[in-house]
Scaffold this active site. Sequence first.
Site, short mmCIF file in Angstrom:
data_model
loop_
_atom_site.label_atom_id
_atom_site.label_comp_id
_atom_site.label_asym_id
_atom_site.label_seq_id
_atom_site.Cartn_x
_atom_site.Cartn_y
_atom_site.Cartn_z
N GLY A 58 -31.45 18.29 -38.81
CA GLY A 58 -31.01 18.64 -40.16
C GLY A 58 -31.51 20.04 -40.44
O GLY A 58 -31.48 20.90 -39.56
N GLU A 59 -32.00 20.26 -41.62
CA GLU A 59 -32.55 21.57 -41.98
C GLU A 59 -34.05 21.38 -42.18
O GLU A 59 -34.48 20.74 -43.15
CB GLU A 59 -31.85 22.05 -43.26
CG GLU A 59 -32.27 23.42 -43.70
CD GLU A 59 -32.19 24.46 -42.60
OE1 GLU A 59 -31.15 24.54 -41.93
OE2 GLU A 59 -33.19 25.19 -42.41
N SER A 60 -34.83 21.95 -41.26
CA SER A 60 -36.26 21.63 -41.26
C SER A 60 -36.97 22.06 -42.54
O SER A 60 -37.87 21.35 -43.01
CB SER A 60 -36.95 22.23 -40.04
OG SER A 60 -36.74 23.62 -39.98
N CYS A 89 -34.40 18.10 -32.77
CA CYS A 89 -33.96 19.36 -33.39
C CYS A 89 -34.86 19.74 -34.57
O CYS A 89 -36.01 20.09 -34.35
CB CYS A 89 -32.48 19.27 -33.74
SG CYS A 89 -31.74 20.90 -33.80
N ARG A 115 -37.30 28.72 -34.08
CA ARG A 115 -36.13 28.15 -34.76
C ARG A 115 -34.88 28.97 -34.47
O ARG A 115 -34.97 30.17 -34.24
CB ARG A 115 -36.36 28.16 -36.28
CG ARG A 115 -37.45 27.22 -36.73
CD ARG A 115 -37.57 27.26 -38.24
NE ARG A 115 -36.35 26.81 -38.87
CZ ARG A 115 -36.03 27.03 -40.16
NH1 ARG A 115 -36.85 27.69 -40.93
NH2 ARG A 115 -34.91 26.57 -40.64
N ILE A 147 -27.27 22.21 -31.74
CA ILE A 147 -26.67 22.71 -32.98
C ILE A 147 -27.71 23.57 -33.70
O ILE A 147 -28.70 23.05 -34.21
CB ILE A 147 -26.23 21.54 -33.89
CG1 ILE A 147 -25.26 20.61 -33.15
CG2 ILE A 147 -25.59 22.08 -35.18
CD1 ILE A 147 -24.98 19.30 -33.85
N ARG A 148 -27.47 24.88 -33.69
CA ARG A 148 -28.47 25.80 -34.24
C ARG A 148 -29.89 25.34 -33.85
O ARG A 148 -30.78 25.19 -34.69
CB ARG A 148 -28.33 25.91 -35.77
CG ARG A 148 -27.07 26.70 -36.15
CD ARG A 148 -26.85 26.76 -37.64
NE ARG A 148 -27.98 27.32 -38.38
CZ ARG A 148 -28.30 28.61 -38.42
NH1 ARG A 148 -27.59 29.49 -37.76
NH2 ARG A 148 -29.31 29.02 -39.14
N HIS A 184 -29.51 16.72 -29.57
CA HIS A 184 -29.18 15.57 -30.41
C HIS A 184 -28.66 14.37 -29.62
O HIS A 184 -27.44 14.11 -29.63
CB HIS A 184 -28.10 15.98 -31.42
CG HIS A 184 -28.54 16.89 -32.50
ND1 HIS A 184 -28.99 16.44 -33.72
CD2 HIS A 184 -28.63 18.23 -32.54
CE1 HIS A 184 -29.32 17.46 -34.48
NE2 HIS A 184 -29.10 18.57 -33.79
N GLU A 186 -28.59 11.42 -30.46
CA GLU A 186 -27.96 10.46 -31.39
C GLU A 186 -26.49 10.79 -31.61
O GLU A 186 -25.74 9.96 -32.13
CB GLU A 186 -28.73 10.42 -32.73
CG GLU A 186 -28.48 11.57 -33.69
CD GLU A 186 -29.17 12.87 -33.30
OE1 GLU A 186 -29.77 12.96 -32.21
OE2 GLU A 186 -29.09 13.83 -34.10
N1 GLN Z 1 -31.61 25.12 -37.46
C1 GLN Z 1 -32.21 23.96 -38.04
C2 GLN Z 1 -33.61 24.26 -38.57
O1 GLN Z 1 -34.13 25.27 -38.31
C3 GLN Z 1 -32.28 22.82 -37.03
C4 GLN Z 1 -30.88 22.40 -36.67
C5 GLN Z 1 -30.71 20.96 -36.34
O2 GLN Z 1 -31.54 20.11 -36.64
N2 GLN Z 1 -29.55 20.65 -35.82
O3 GLN Z 1 -34.14 23.45 -39.25
#
Ligand code: GLN
Length: 203
Positions: A58-60, A89, A115, A147-148, A184, A186
Site C-alpha cells: 500500500g502506501e507506507s 512491499c 523506497r 509495484i512502485r 506482491h 498475494e
Molecule cells: N511505494 C510504496 C511506499 O513507498 C510501496 C508500494 C507498494 O506497497 N506496492 O510505501
Amino acid sequence: MNRDLDVEREAGLDIGVLALQGAFIEHIHRLTELQAAAREVRLPQDLEGLDGLILPGGESTAIAKLMAGCGLVAPIRRFAERHAVWGTCAGMILLADDIGPEPPVLGLMDIVVERNAFGRQIDSFEEPLYVEGLEEGAGRAFPGIFIRAPRLMAVRPPARVIVRLADGTAVGARQGRLLATAFHPELTRDLRFHRYFLDMVRS
Ligand code: GLN
C-alpha cells in the site's frame, strides 16, 4: 504431492492481516484458499489469539500514520517478539530499521530499504524469481509482481537475503520469524510464499 493433505496442514492457524490501507483483501483471499483463518487487524485487541501477522502493500507513509493513530506500533512490536510477521512491499518498509531520511516505523529487521527504488518507467514490472527456500525450490519460478517497489540496500546479520532479481538486486529477506518481500505474492495465484510463511508461523 497431495494437495488435500497440504490444505489440512494449514487449518487451525489464525493469521491477522493489517487492514488499515492497501492490498489486505488479497492476502485474506490467499490465506483462506490455504484454509487458514484470516482476520483483519485494525486495533491492538485484534492481535489477541493470532498466530502470525501480515503487513500488506500500500502506501507506507499512510499505513504508518494510521498505525500510530490506532495505537498499533508498540503492540505489533511486542507481537513480533513471539510470532511470525511478514511484510510485503510497503510492509517491508514498515519492518525495516533504516528507511533513509525518515525515522523507521517498526524497526524490527536489520535491513536498509530504499523506497520507490525502481525509477519511473519501470515502477511496475514483473520478473520470475528463483527462490531456494520455496516448495519446488529454485526449479520453478515464482511470479514476482513489483509495484512502485522498494529494494534492499543492505541486509545485516541475523537478517539474510532470500531472493534476488536476475541483476542481483536483493528483494526479499528473512530474520528468524520475520519475512520481508518487496513484491506482491498475494496478487498471484501461486500460493507457495503464503505456504512458506505459514511454515514460519508453525516453527
Ligand atoms: N511505494 C510504496 C511506499 O513507498 C510501496 C508500494 C507498494 O506497497 N506496492 O510505501
